[in-house]
Design a protein around this motif. Structure first.
Motif, PDB file in Angstrom:
ATOM      1  N   ASP A 200     -18.293  69.890 -85.294  1.00  0.00           N
ATOM      2  CA  ASP A 200     -17.105  70.640 -84.888  1.00  0.00           C
ATOM      3  C   ASP A 200     -16.074  70.748 -86.004  1.00  0.00           C
ATOM      4  O   ASP A 200     -15.233  71.638 -85.978  1.00  0.00           O
ATOM      5  CB  ASP A 200     -16.482  70.012 -83.637  1.00  0.00           C
ATOM      6  N   ARG A 201     -16.115  69.826 -86.943  1.00  0.00           N
ATOM      7  CA  ARG A 201     -15.176  69.948 -88.068  1.00  0.00           C
ATOM      8  C   ARG A 201     -15.446  71.260 -88.815  1.00  0.00           C
ATOM      9  O   ARG A 201     -14.539  71.869 -89.355  1.00  0.00           O
ATOM     10  CB  ARG A 201     -15.304  68.747 -89.005  1.00  0.00           C
ATOM     11  N   LEU A 204     -15.285  74.496 -85.685  1.00  0.00           N
ATOM     12  CA  LEU A 204     -13.932  74.826 -85.233  1.00  0.00           C
ATOM     13  C   LEU A 204     -12.931  74.783 -86.391  1.00  0.00           C
ATOM     14  O   LEU A 204     -11.731  74.621 -86.173  1.00  0.00           O
ATOM     15  CB  LEU A 204     -13.496  73.857 -84.126  1.00  0.00           C
ATOM     16  N   HIS A 205     -13.457  74.928 -87.582  1.00  0.00           N
ATOM     17  CA  HIS A 205     -12.574  74.891 -88.761  1.00  0.00           C
ATOM     18  C   HIS A 205     -11.634  76.098 -88.730  1.00  0.00           C
ATOM     19  O   HIS A 205     -12.077  77.228 -88.459  1.00  0.00           O
ATOM     20  CB  HIS A 205     -13.426  74.919 -90.035  1.00  0.00           C
ATOM     21  N   PRO A 206     -10.327  75.889 -89.000  1.00  0.00           N
ATOM     22  CA  PRO A 206      -9.378  77.013 -88.934  1.00  0.00           C
ATOM     23  C   PRO A 206      -9.756  78.185 -89.842  1.00  0.00           C
ATOM     24  O   PRO A 206      -9.449  79.325 -89.548  1.00  0.00           O
ATOM     25  CB  PRO A 206      -8.046  76.385 -89.368  1.00  0.00           C
ATOM     26  N   LEU A 298     -13.108  80.281 -80.172  1.00  0.00           N
ATOM     27  CA  LEU A 298     -12.776  80.945 -81.435  1.00  0.00           C
ATOM     28  C   LEU A 298     -12.288  82.375 -81.226  1.00  0.00           C
ATOM     29  O   LEU A 298     -11.445  82.869 -81.966  1.00  0.00           O
ATOM     30  CB  LEU A 298     -14.014  80.963 -82.353  1.00  0.00           C
TER      31      LEU A 298
ATOM     32  N   PHE B  49      -7.081  67.431 -82.195  1.00  0.00           N
ATOM     33  CA  PHE B  49      -8.202  67.496 -83.144  1.00  0.00           C
ATOM     34  C   PHE B  49      -8.042  68.662 -84.130  1.00  0.00           C
ATOM     35  O   PHE B  49      -8.207  68.500 -85.329  1.00  0.00           O
ATOM     36  CB  PHE B  49      -9.492  67.632 -82.329  1.00  0.00           C
ATOM     37  N   LYS B  50      -7.744  69.845 -83.610  1.00  0.00           N
ATOM     38  CA  LYS B  50      -7.616  71.032 -84.470  1.00  0.00           C
ATOM     39  C   LYS B  50      -6.590  72.004 -83.889  1.00  0.00           C
ATOM     40  O   LYS B  50      -6.408  72.059 -82.670  1.00  0.00           O
ATOM     41  CB  LYS B  50      -8.940  71.822 -84.527  1.00  0.00           C
ATOM     42  N   ILE B  51      -5.984  72.776 -84.763  1.00  0.00           N
ATOM     43  CA  ILE B  51      -5.189  73.934 -84.331  1.00  0.00           C
ATOM     44  C   ILE B  51      -5.676  75.107 -85.177  1.00  0.00           C
ATOM     45  O   ILE B  51      -5.821  74.970 -86.394  1.00  0.00           O
ATOM     46  CB  ILE B  51      -3.679  73.750 -84.601  1.00  0.00           C
ATOM     47  N   PHE B  52      -5.971  76.234 -84.546  1.00  0.00           N
ATOM     48  CA  PHE B  52      -6.378  77.387 -85.360  1.00  0.00           C
ATOM     49  C   PHE B  52      -5.943  78.691 -84.706  1.00  0.00           C
ATOM     50  O   PHE B  52      -5.283  78.686 -83.668  1.00  0.00           O
ATOM     51  CB  PHE B  52      -7.887  77.366 -85.661  1.00  0.00           C
TER      52      PHE B  52
END
Lengths: 595, 82
Positions: A200-201, A204-206, A298, B49-52
């Protein structure tokens, strides 16, 4: 004596349908539940009980059409005798709420924990005997693909069914329902989480998440159009062989009808089954692996601009294969407004039936250009179709009264897992069967009608140009001429209302072209002028735009009416899309004719 | 000072990536129902965990799962920073 009915209930991806399939094999039928337009799967198990597989639900507090059906089935407590509650043993904490809701129904319940193989791999065990004692209902833990041979499960099932036949009620012992497996959670968390989070790193990476997803989407399209192509050719060849054989034997005068009408009519929708099945296999794989939820996440912030949510992704992508499965998959959407929006734009997505028409028109325009230009032209057509669909969604969203917050994202991202391919293929086949059953009869009837109109009344030379269809087309010539379409080509345009791809074969028929002179692929080097002789470039562009927007598939219209619950909705689409298609075609023809 | 700040509830969308927090309550009913079905209840400890998507989408890590939320949904959740 009627057999007791057992409801199979569980959250999505808990292994519920896999268990159903492994227990019942292929002896499955779809039953419409009273008061619902949607169907659930039913099967008899060893002449002992009837098992009903309900759509996946996280809770009895229904949010989606699927959950509403499950809720409706559960609430009609007199129509079933017991419940099998299927929970994913590795996700038991989050599914505990459903257990609490089900146990309070005071119906006989048997809890089936799945993913035993995963627990074994993580060296984790669950004491089902202790849970059975604690809650007063039977618990078991199994691997769904071994269920039919799992002696513990079979013994427990026998006991459960005999209790149902006796009409005994459960003695629920513990009403406090604390989540009993917190130690298990700890072990599972660290076992599964580590590698799933690593993926997921990236997923779901920006920055890289969306390009990776786009790449995967590209492969989906590649598979749809290239991998399924040989299968479609095989099916087509099979029908052609059958057609030639039937046409060559004496069948009491019916051979012409069978060879020229019935077999092509069946072939016209069966030929798409490999492509649609392939799409469902891919979507099922993405869903079962856990990546589909990432895709939904996404795309959410992009689709939100058009009044949609990331959840609309699955029906939208299905729309590129066929509108029928796309319309059926809108049931997963929780918001009624969003569901209507997706239903509205689905016919604008370029389904596979349009592809032969686009190939024909692109080849007739740019057949002498390099293959790169032709592929690019096809890509632009698909891009235009997507832009039209999204613009329509944005426009209708603006026209609808504003709402505070109708659709939610709030989505669970399950840990990645290796999909059970048997289940993925089985589900894909069931959904393809749904397509054949729903769309097949409509397409076949219309194809037969078009055949009758194009064949009768018979002239001495058997010319299509003297048929009812030709007369209709001649009558409609004033309508066609502003977009540069003559009477003969008008016949082909009208025939596309039976099935879009019929346009090409009818065009060849009315212009007496040899079928093998027509290009079948965008990669074929076609000589402009060898085919489509009477189409000007302006007409070709006009027809491309017309086919992008026009709603010609009448089985889509019928299903839209059923799923939206409104014939005015479906007929509105029919008139508006065809009106807009005609206007755009006219505009394009008039503009291109100036140059 | 940081300890004092941690005592006050903040909205989830005020957290930064890799920041931990404890859920206090969900201010919107449909969202609360949806999240409860996913095991997201008061007292649960979370990690952002994440923001996008230009701060539009938030991914939360719970003890045994990940949950994705929109920014406006995150704004309806009160948490205590840990």
């Amino acid at each position: 004596m009627s057999l007791p009915k057992i409801l199979l209930i569980g959250p999505p991806n808990s292994g519920k349908s896999s268990l159903f399939r492994h227990l019942t094999g292929v002896q499955v039928k779809s039953v419409n539940y009273p008061g619902s337009t949607m169907s659930i799967q039913s099967a008899i198990w060893r002449d002992q009980f009837e098992l009903l597989d309900t759509p996946g639900a996280y809770s009895l507090n229904a949010q989606t059409e699927d959950e509403r059906l499950t809720q409706q089935v559960i609430q009609s407590t007199e129509s079933y005798q017991g419940i099998w509650l299927v929970l994913d043993a590795t996700q038991i904490k989050r599914q505990w709420g459903l257990f609490q809701e089900i146990i309070k129904l005071n119906k006989p319940v048997m809890v089936i924990l799945t993913m035993k193989d995963l627990l074994n791999a993580l060296d984790v065990s669950i004491d089902v005997n202790q849970l059975s004692q604690q809650f007063g209902v039977p618990w078991t833990c199994l691997q769904t693909n071994h269920a039919a041979h799992d002696l513990n499960f079979l013994a427990l099932t026998q006991k459960f069914v005999s209790q149902l036949n006796e009409g005994s009620r459960p003695m629920v012992l513990d009403f406090s329902y604390p989540h009993p497996l917190s130690d298990l959670d700890e072990k599972l968390t660290y076992g599964l989480e580590s590698w799933s989070l690593k993926w997921d790193r990236l997923a779901l990476h920006p920055v890289w998440g969306l390009p990776l997803f786009t790449l995967i989407l590209f492969f989906i399209f590649a598979s749809l159009f290239w991998v399924s192509d040989p299968l479609m050719i095989m099916v087509e060849s099979g029908f052609e062989f059958l057609q030639a054989w039937v046409g060559s034997i004496d069948l009491w005068g019916y051979q012409a009808f069978l060879a020229e009408a019935l077999i092509p009519a069946i072939s016209s929708f069966v030929v798409f089954v490999p492509q649609i099945t392939m799409l469902f296999v891919i979507l099922g794989f993405l869903e079962a692996s856990g990546y589909m939820a990432r895709g939904v996440t996404l795309l959410d912030h992009i689709l939100k601009r058009f009044g949609l949510s990331g959840r609309a992704f699955a029906p939208l992508i299905a729309g590129y294969a066929c509108a029928i499965p796309a319309i059926l998959s809108t049931r997963q959407l929780s918001s009624t407004r969003e569901r209507k929006l997706v239903l509205w734009i689905t016919p604008l997505l370029s389904c596979s039936a349009r592809l032969p028409v686009f190939i024909f028109l692109v080849q007739s325009l740019w057949g002498q250009q390099s293959v790169v230009w032709r592929v690019l032209a096809l890509f632009v057509i698909y891009l235009l179709s997507t832009a039209m669909a999204m613009s329509a969604a944005a426009l209708v969203n603006r026209l609808l009264p504003p709402v505070k917050q109708d659709s939610l994202l709030a989505i669970d991202l399950p840990w990645y897992r290796q999909p059970a391919m048997g289940k993925v293929f089985y589900d894909a086949l069931l959904r393809s069967r749904d397509f054949v059953v729903r769309a097949g009869p409509v397409i076949m009837t219309l194809s037969l009608l078009m055949w009758g109109l194009s064949r009768y009344p018979q002239s001495s030379g058997g010319e299509i140009t003297r048929s009812y269809l030709a007369q209709l087309s001649s009558w409609m010539e004033p309508v066609f001429s502003p977009i540069g379409v003559d009477g003969k080509t008008g016949i082909a345009v009208l025939s596309a209302f039976a099935a879009r791809e019929v346009f090409v074969s009818t065009y060849a028929l009315v212009h007496a072209l040899e079928p093998d002179t027509l290009p079948e692929s965008i990669l074929d080097d076609a000589q402009v002028g060898n085919f489509a002789p009477n189409l000007s470039n302006a007409t070709r562009v006009a027809l491309i735009l017309f086919f992008i927007v026009a709603l010609q598939c009448l089985s889509t219209v019928a299903l839209q009416a059923k799923e939206s619950g409104s014939w005015s909705f479906a007929l509105g689409q029919l008139f508006i899309f065809n009106g807009v298609a005609y206007f755009l075609a006219w505009l394009a023809y008039q503009t291109v004719s100036l140059f | 000072m940081t300890e004092l700040n941690n005592m006050f509830p903040v909205q989830l969308d005020q957290l930064g990536v890799n920041q931990r927090a404890e859920v206090i309550r969900v201010l919107d009913h449909p969202l609360q129902t949806r999240l409860m079905a996913l095991g997201f209840t008061a007292g649960v400890k979370i990690l952002l965990f994440k923001i996008f998507g230009g701060n539009q989408t938030y991914i939360l890590q719970l003890p045994s799962q990940l949950i994705a939320l929109r920014q406006e949904e995150a704004a309806l959740i009160e948490v205590r920073s840990l």
